[in-house]
Design a protein around this motif. Structure first.
Motif, short mmCIF file in Angstrom:
data_model
loop_
_atom_site.label_atom_id
_atom_site.label_comp_id
_atom_site.label_asym_id
_atom_site.label_seq_id
_atom_site.Cartn_x
_atom_site.Cartn_y
_atom_site.Cartn_z
N ALA A 119 -3.68 12.69 3.33
CA ALA A 119 -2.90 11.49 3.04
C ALA A 119 -2.78 10.61 4.29
CB ALA A 119 -1.52 11.87 2.52
N LEU A 120 -2.52 11.23 5.42
CA LEU A 120 -2.42 10.47 6.67
C LEU A 120 -3.75 9.82 7.03
CD1 LEU A 120 -0.18 12.90 8.74
CD2 LEU A 120 0.46 10.62 7.91
N ALA A 121 -4.86 10.53 6.77
CA ALA A 121 -6.17 9.94 7.04
C ALA A 121 -6.41 8.72 6.16
CB ALA A 121 -7.27 10.98 6.81
N MET A 122 -5.97 8.80 4.91
CA MET A 122 -6.10 7.65 4.01
C MET A 122 -5.21 6.51 4.48
SD MET A 122 -6.29 9.48 0.27
CE MET A 122 -7.78 10.36 -0.25
N GLY A 123 -4.00 6.83 4.92
CA GLY A 123 -3.12 5.79 5.46
C GLY A 123 -3.69 5.15 6.70
N ARG A 124 -4.32 5.98 7.54
CA ARG A 124 -4.94 5.42 8.75
C ARG A 124 -6.11 4.51 8.39
NH1 ARG A 124 -4.37 9.66 11.16
NH2 ARG A 124 -2.47 9.05 12.24
N ALA A 125 -6.82 4.86 7.32
CA ALA A 125 -7.92 4.00 6.86
C ALA A 125 -7.39 2.65 6.39
CB ALA A 125 -8.69 4.69 5.73
N VAL A 126 -6.27 2.65 5.67
CA VAL A 126 -5.65 1.39 5.24
C VAL A 126 -5.25 0.57 6.46
CG1 VAL A 126 -3.67 0.37 4.06
CG2 VAL A 126 -4.87 2.30 3.02
N ALA A 127 -4.63 1.23 7.43
CA ALA A 127 -4.22 0.53 8.65
C ALA A 127 -5.43 -0.04 9.40
CB ALA A 127 -3.43 1.47 9.55
N ASP A 128 -6.49 0.75 9.49
CA ASP A 128 -7.70 0.28 10.17
C ASP A 128 -8.27 -0.95 9.47
OD1 ASP A 128 -7.49 2.35 11.97
OD2 ASP A 128 -9.04 3.59 11.03
N ALA B 114 0.85 -1.20 0.00
CA ALA B 114 0.00 0.00 0.00
C ALA B 114 0.88 1.25 0.00
CB ALA B 114 -0.91 0.01 1.22
N GLU B 115 0.66 2.10 -0.98
CA GLU B 115 1.38 3.36 -1.09
C GLU B 115 0.39 4.50 -1.26
OE1 GLU B 115 4.95 4.05 -1.37
OE2 GLU B 115 5.09 2.07 -0.44
N ILE B 116 0.70 5.64 -0.66
CA ILE B 116 -0.16 6.81 -0.77
C ILE B 116 0.67 7.96 -1.34
CG2 ILE B 116 -1.56 8.48 0.50
CD1 ILE B 116 -2.00 6.07 2.49
N LEU B 117 0.21 8.50 -2.44
CA LEU B 117 0.90 9.59 -3.14
C LEU B 117 0.04 10.84 -3.07
CD1 LEU B 117 3.15 10.60 -5.10
CD2 LEU B 117 1.69 9.80 -6.97
N GLU B 118 0.65 11.95 -2.67
CA GLU B 118 -0.10 13.20 -2.63
C GLU B 118 0.72 14.32 -3.23
OE1 GLU B 118 0.76 15.96 -0.60
OE2 GLU B 118 1.63 15.19 1.27
N MET B 119 0.03 15.30 -3.85
CA MET B 119 0.69 16.49 -4.37
C MET B 119 -0.14 17.72 -4.05
SD MET B 119 2.26 17.31 -8.15
CE MET B 119 3.34 18.76 -8.33
#
Length: 262
Positions: free
Chosen positions: A160-169, A142-147
């Protein structure tokens, strides 16, 4: 008998989103009850009372929409809880102590807290959590890219962190234990189960976010692009209206959109 129009205050009236909110609040049929600026000075082109103290604003409002700085969060939490004024909070980058202040306020007032008030981002984040639940980290990286625009000072972005936290959840793990961010130099191979982040900056891009799952055999990407900050303002005003009549508690944009809980 019709209910009185909702009285909405804006913390940070002279900010980028604050100025848009000043337009969107009356457009949505609410009353712009006032705003705050650091020095209490009026903002050109915005006709409403202006305060330097959040407590003075809270006393005039049913809801305060807040996209200010993380340094104000604890004080705002105390003032709004004391006044009994509902809170739409879009400030990101909170420490544990600051989040605790928000949680404490939510025992006394209704709070909608979100890293991003775009309906599209809310749905992408939810999909990322659902996908992560069925795409095991041992097989799908899982990778998250933001610009974002070149003036943005924090990375990765709060969204981006919220999306990463969703992946972790979705995977039943803690993001803090699996995050890989800012890779540089000889880093060695990618850690199994890691959730990676990459941040790009340039021009005046409002916001682009992608959640990418990659296995040995396939890749799935979820991408959202914001073209105008107004989408955050309209989402926040929608959240403010949704709060009317809701009891004290901590809510998010999934609640505002009426999405069933997983």
């Amino acid at each position: 008998m019709n209910a009185q129009p909702l009285r909405i205050g804006i913390a940070g009236l002279n900010g980028r989103v604050g100025r848009l909110l000043a337009q969107e609040v009356p457009a949505a049929g609410a009353v712009l009850a006032g705003g705050t600026t650091r020095d209490g000075r009026r903002v050109d082109g915005i006709d409403c009372p202006v305060h330097a103290d959040i407590a003075d604003l809270a006393a005039q409002c049913d809801v305060v929409i807040d996209f200010t700085h993380v340094s104000t969060v604890a004080a705002h939490a105390r003032a709004l809880a004391t006044a009994g004024t509902a809170w739409v909070l879009g400030t990101t980058g909170l420490s544990g102590a600051e989040q605790q202040a928000v949680d404490q306020a939510a025992t006394r007032i209704a709070v909608v807290q979100a890293a991003n008030f775009s309906p599209g981002v809310t749905l992408v984040t939810r999909l990322a959590r659902q996908m992560a639940a069925v795409l095991p980290g041992s097989e799908y990286d899982a990778e998250i890219l933001e610009m974002h625009h070149r003036q943005k000072v924090d990375a990765p972005s709060g969204t981006a962190l919220a999306m990463g936290r969703a992946v972790a959840d979705g995977r039943g793990i803690r993001l803090e234990d699996h995050i890989e961010s800012g890779r540089d130099g000889h880093t060695g191979p990618r850690a199994d189960g890691a959730i990676g982040f990459a941040a790009l900056r340039g021009g005046q891009i409002v916001g682009e976010h992608s959640v990418i799952f990659t296995s040995s055999h396939e890749q799935i990407s979820l991408t959202h692009r914001s073209f105008d900050r107004r989408v955050y303002a309209t989402g926040a005003v929608r959240a403010a209206h949704w709060l009317r009549g809701h009891k004290a508690g901590l809510y998010d944009m999934e609640d505002v959109l009426g999405l069933p809980r997983d």
